[in-house]
Design a protein around this motif. Structure first.
Motif, short mmCIF file in Angstrom:
data_model
loop_
_atom_site.label_atom_id
_atom_site.label_comp_id
_atom_site.label_asym_id
_atom_site.label_seq_id
_atom_site.Cartn_x
_atom_site.Cartn_y
_atom_site.Cartn_z
N ARG A 140 -29.75 -27.06 -74.12
CA ARG A 140 -29.99 -28.45 -73.74
C ARG A 140 -28.35 -29.44 -74.97
NH1 ARG A 140 -34.84 -28.50 -74.78
NH2 ARG A 140 -34.87 -28.24 -76.94
N GLN A 141 -28.10 -28.46 -76.14
CA GLN A 141 -26.93 -28.59 -76.22
C GLN A 141 -25.67 -28.83 -75.53
OE1 GLN A 141 -27.09 -30.15 -79.93
NE2 GLN A 141 -29.57 -29.68 -79.49
N PHE A 142 -25.32 -27.96 -74.92
CA PHE A 142 -24.45 -27.01 -74.15
C PHE A 142 -24.16 -28.60 -73.48
CE2 PHE A 142 -23.22 -25.90 -69.72
CZ PHE A 142 -22.39 -25.47 -70.23
N TYR A 143 -24.97 -28.57 -72.76
CA TYR A 143 -25.00 -30.17 -71.42
C TYR A 143 -24.75 -31.33 -72.38
CZ TYR A 143 -27.21 -27.67 -67.86
OH TYR A 143 -27.70 -26.38 -66.83
N GLN A 144 -25.27 -31.11 -73.79
CA GLN A 144 -24.88 -33.00 -74.25
C GLN A 144 -23.39 -32.69 -74.77
OE1 GLN A 144 -27.38 -33.54 -77.33
NE2 GLN A 144 -29.45 -33.49 -76.61
N LEU A 145 -22.49 -31.07 -75.21
CA LEU A 145 -21.17 -31.16 -75.42
C LEU A 145 -20.85 -31.77 -74.51
CD1 LEU A 145 -18.94 -29.89 -77.25
CD2 LEU A 145 -19.51 -27.92 -77.12
N SER A 150 -15.71 -33.22 -71.12
CA SER A 150 -15.14 -33.04 -69.81
C SER A 150 -15.65 -34.14 -68.72
CB SER A 150 -15.88 -32.11 -69.06
OG SER A 150 -15.30 -31.97 -67.58
N ASP A 151 -14.31 -34.33 -68.06
CA ASP A 151 -14.58 -35.63 -66.76
C ASP A 151 -15.55 -35.30 -65.56
OD1 ASP A 151 -12.86 -37.28 -68.66
OD2 ASP A 151 -10.98 -35.74 -67.24
N THR A 152 -15.88 -33.49 -65.36
CA THR A 152 -16.75 -33.93 -64.59
C THR A 152 -18.25 -33.73 -65.29
OG1 THR A 152 -14.88 -32.81 -63.59
CG2 THR A 152 -17.43 -32.07 -62.93
N GLU A 153 -18.92 -34.60 -64.39
CA GLU A 153 -20.11 -34.52 -65.39
C GLU A 153 -21.55 -33.44 -64.39
OE1 GLU A 153 -24.47 -37.67 -65.16
OE2 GLU A 153 -22.45 -37.91 -63.73
N ILE A 154 -22.10 -32.93 -65.71
CA ILE A 154 -22.78 -31.83 -65.20
C ILE A 154 -24.19 -32.34 -65.17
CG2 ILE A 154 -23.34 -29.30 -65.39
CD1 ILE A 154 -20.24 -28.41 -65.96
N PHE A 181 -17.28 -21.31 -62.28
CA PHE A 181 -18.54 -22.11 -62.75
C PHE A 181 -18.70 -22.92 -61.77
CE2 PHE A 181 -20.26 -25.08 -65.50
CZ PHE A 181 -21.75 -24.52 -66.13
N SER A 182 -19.86 -22.16 -61.63
CA SER A 182 -20.35 -23.28 -60.31
C SER A 182 -20.96 -24.27 -60.23
CB SER A 182 -21.31 -22.40 -59.28
OG SER A 182 -20.30 -21.14 -58.51
N LYS A 183 -22.16 -24.96 -61.42
CA LYS A 183 -23.32 -26.16 -61.83
C LYS A 183 -21.16 -27.29 -61.80
CE LYS A 183 -26.86 -24.79 -63.75
NZ LYS A 183 -26.75 -23.14 -63.29
N GLY A 184 -20.23 -27.15 -62.33
CA GLY A 184 -19.28 -27.28 -62.80
C GLY A 184 -18.36 -28.10 -61.63
N ILE A 185 -18.11 -26.70 -60.83
CA ILE A 185 -17.86 -27.07 -59.28
C ILE A 185 -18.54 -28.06 -58.29
CG2 ILE A 185 -16.96 -25.87 -56.89
CD1 ILE A 185 -16.20 -23.22 -58.57
N PHE A 186 -19.55 -27.71 -58.29
CA PHE A 186 -20.64 -28.37 -57.12
C PHE A 186 -20.10 -30.22 -57.37
CE2 PHE A 186 -23.75 -24.35 -56.69
CZ PHE A 186 -23.05 -24.22 -56.21
N SER A 187 -20.09 -30.21 -59.17
CA SER A 187 -20.00 -31.94 -59.30
C SER A 187 -18.24 -31.83 -59.27
CB SER A 187 -20.31 -31.89 -60.63
OG SER A 187 -22.06 -31.62 -60.76
N TRP A 188 -17.16 -31.14 -59.30
CA TRP A 188 -16.24 -31.41 -59.13
C TRP A 188 -15.96 -32.05 -58.15
CZ3 TRP A 188 -11.87 -30.49 -56.44
CH2 TRP A 188 -10.70 -30.57 -57.21
N VAL A 189 -16.34 -30.99 -56.68
CA VAL A 189 -15.91 -31.61 -55.10
C VAL A 189 -16.67 -32.57 -54.92
CG1 VAL A 189 -15.45 -29.09 -54.89
CG2 VAL A 189 -17.61 -30.43 -54.25
N GLY A 190 -16.76 -33.47 -55.86
CA GLY A 190 -17.60 -35.02 -55.34
C GLY A 190 -18.85 -34.91 -54.79
N PHE A 191 -18.94 -35.87 -53.23
CA PHE A 191 -19.80 -35.65 -52.10
C PHE A 191 -21.45 -36.61 -52.65
CE2 PHE A 191 -17.18 -32.57 -50.67
CZ PHE A 191 -16.97 -32.78 -49.20
N GLU A 192 -22.16 -36.84 -51.36
CA GLU A 192 -23.18 -37.84 -52.84
C GLU A 192 -24.52 -36.92 -52.36
OE1 GLU A 192 -24.82 -40.48 -53.44
OE2 GLU A 192 -23.34 -41.17 -52.16
#
Length: 324
Positions: A140-145, A150-154, A181-192
């Motif tokens: 939980r602390q990691f996701y909050q941090l 970061s500009d990329t929401e995870i 870091f796939s969780k970040g990559i999935f968010s970074w590429v965008g898409f709905e």
């Protein structure tokens, strides 16, 4: 009317007990979607048990099952990329073999993505029931941090389990970095993206290969990959230390001139020296982490090396670009 092809990418590391169970569950789901053709791509990530032998056995019984086997353990990130490169479906799902990703959710995920409103149907856990409390706390602390720096929401609790359109999969494969870091990559590429929530599931069989230390290192990789904040913190810490040192020097100089005696106290001096040395080493460590990642990127090593496949898979998409 042609049927949709749904590719299921399944990274496997020491999952010999889970392979037949997982295959049985996916088969049951496929029967609920008769208007789709399923393709299962298992990626053996350097398993030390009989995972590969089990994959060969299942593939011999079901022509929808394919497997890729690495020359050694390259990690889950590499396994996911390998599976995505070889997937041929117009919809592609990534799942774990341990059934902590409920296969039954695929029915709803397919229905949602077919509406055309979404490019990705992701999943996230409602809670972390069954996990050690210390692990849940740090997660939980990691996701909050990371969402602060970061500009990329995870999304907190988001899983790798998701169903994507071909367009999104191709966009993910365009991200050719070595440190992934796939969780970040999935968010970074965008898409709905729409997230479906579910209660945390326990492993059906076998043991997890993710230790607390492995997850800690993975979280550091995520922070380094999607934020420059640690570098800014190191610079700010250095400036603050310098400012405090100047202020302390002025105070001590005035004190000496007014009271006519130098400041004594070797203990406090040693503490200050050790404190400053520790800050310097911390800042060097942060810089070294980024430098190390850059060093690995410049080597342009392949993400993985295939040792064996079932021979029925096409050449991997984008593979040639990444290995040039």
């Amino acid at each position: 009317m042609s049927k949709d092809i749904i590719s299921i990418v399944v990274p496997c590391h020491n999952e010999e007990e889970m392979v037949p169970i997982f295959h049985k569950e996916i088969t049951a789901v496929s029967e609920q979607l008769p208007d789709a053709v399923f393709e299962m791509i298992f990626v053996n990530d350097g398993s030390k048990d009989a995972t590969l032998a089990e994959l060969k056995r299942v593939a011999s019984l079901d022509e929808r099952v394919h497997y890729l086997s690495f020359s050694r353990n390259f990690g889950k990130e590499a396994a996911m990329v390998a599976g995505l490169r070889h997937a041929t479906g117009n919809y592609v799902a990534v799942m774990d073999a341990d059934l902590q990703d409920p296969p039954a959710m695929l029915v709803e995920m397919v229905a949602l993505i077919r509406t055309g409103e979404y490019d990705c149907i992701g999943t996230k856990r409602l809670d972390r029931k069954g996990e050690p409390p210390i692990r849940s706390f740090f997660a939980r602390q990691f996701y909050q941090l990371i969402n602060r720096i970061s500009d990329t929401e995870i999304v907190d609790g988001a899983r790798d389990f998701r169903l994507m359109t071909r367009q999104m999969v191709d966009a993910v494969l365009e991200m050719t970095e070595y440190n992934r870091f796939s969780k970040g990559i999935f968010s970074w590429v965008g898409f709905e993206t729409k997230y479906l929530s579910y209660e945390n599931q326990e492993r059906v069989a076998g043991k997890t290969t993710w230790s607390f230390w492995s997850l800690f290192k993975y979280s550091l990789d995520g922070i380094v990959a999607f934020s420059e904040a640690p570098l800014a913190i190191a610079a700010f810490t250095g400036f603050l230390s310098f400012a405090v040192a100047i202020l302390a020097a002025l105070i001590l100089t005035v004190r000496t001139l007014v009271f006519g005696n130098a400041t004594s106290g070797w203990t406090s001096l040693i503490v200050i020296i050790l404190g400053m040395g520790g800050l310097q080493l911390l800042c060097l460590g942060i810089l070294g982490k980024y430098l190390g990642k850059t060093f690995m990127e410049t080597k342009r090593r392949p993400l993985y090396i295939l040792k064996e496949t079932d021979g029925a898979l096409p050449t991997g998409r984008k593979e040639e670009q990444n290995d040039d």
